[in-house]
Design an enzyme around this catalytic site. Sequence first.
Site, short mmCIF file in Angstrom:
data_model
loop_
_atom_site.label_atom_id
_atom_site.label_comp_id
_atom_site.label_asym_id
_atom_site.label_seq_id
_atom_site.Cartn_x
_atom_site.Cartn_y
_atom_site.Cartn_z
N LYS A 62 0.82 -1.21 0.00
CA LYS A 62 0.00 0.00 0.00
C LYS A 62 0.85 1.25 0.00
CE LYS A 62 -4.46 -1.53 1.70
NZ LYS A 62 -5.47 -1.44 2.76
N LYS A 105 -7.99 -14.16 -9.51
CA LYS A 105 -9.24 -14.14 -8.76
C LYS A 105 -10.15 -13.01 -9.26
CE LYS A 105 -10.28 -13.97 -4.06
NZ LYS A 105 -9.94 -13.89 -2.66
N LYS A 139 -13.03 -7.05 -6.88
CA LYS A 139 -13.87 -5.85 -6.99
C LYS A 139 -13.05 -4.65 -7.44
CE LYS A 139 -13.79 -5.31 -1.96
NZ LYS A 139 -14.52 -5.17 -0.73
#
Length: 334
Positions: A115, A197, A200
């Site tokens: 991050k 995968k 979202k």
Amino acid sequence: MIGDKKVLFSGMQATGNLTLGNYLGALKNWVSLCDEYECFYSVVDLHSITVRQDPAELRQRARKLLTLYIAAGLDPKKNCLYYQSHVSGHAELAWILNCFTYMGELNRMTQFKDKSAKHADNINAGLFTYPVLMAADILLYQADVVPVGKDQLQHLEITRDIAQRFNAIYGDVFTIPEPYLGKTGAKIMSLQEPDKKMSKSDENANASVYLMDDPDTVMRKFKRAVTDSEGCVRYCEEQPGIRNLIDIYGACTGKTSAEIEKEFEGKGYGDFKMAVGESVVAILKPLQERFAELEKDKGYLDGIIKENAEKAEYYALKTLRKVQKKVGFPERAR
Ligand code: TRP
């Protein structure tokens, strides 16, 4: 333990739109867990602000997520669905646990490294201590089990380390949580890159089916789904695209892969993709209808949110008061 039940805790961020993968892989299977566990599902808005958010949007998305959980079948009378920010104990316990966590430990967290690379302009202290807040979430409810994806296992591990360290000093204060290894759902892959995968946050909108997609969109996405070259509906390593579609169809209809192979024997990919699309539309329809109903019923939702926040707070305070006493804070006069 709450009564005779073990405690299950999970937190979710209200970022992005939930996908079919989130539903078939997790949510759908959570519905029956409340028979065995006392379940807490928190919308972790404190975690969300470790990256910049638009306030109105954050609020809206958080409420949508809670609504969607209920629409997907989590009964808010049997599951505690609440906003993390409504229970101040999360932040208070996180502060205390910060003082029992080493910089070196946090420096090793791979999500922090990822991050901070992604948000190089905003590497704030909250991002660094994110895992401590997560530990507080879990330990506050004395959770026995935590359903988490692989990417969160390292955070669960540090939670256990912090809890054990604290217990070693002050006695048995915290339950040591385990990853939830019970029945999990199908692992749904991207419709465009079936070795990845379904996510979202995928930038390619055709890669993921969102729970709020209308029937036309769903059908279009399945028509465009990547398939393989054998030309037949067979569940095998060499056909990751078809295998994924079989998994989806199986999860939506309850059929086994052998039954599905038989059903589509001699038929092409085209027919199969249509059937998969239709099976997905059929499970999304009731979910979307329920969602629309719930969204209209503001009073009902507000009531649920208030009730559940109070329930969460009750259990949170029990742990927090104990911890405060252990570390030496003076008791309040009543
Ligand atoms: N960090 C988790 C995620 O991004 C969300 C989360 C916050 C969580 N607190 C938690 C998950 C406690 C499980 C338990 O997915």
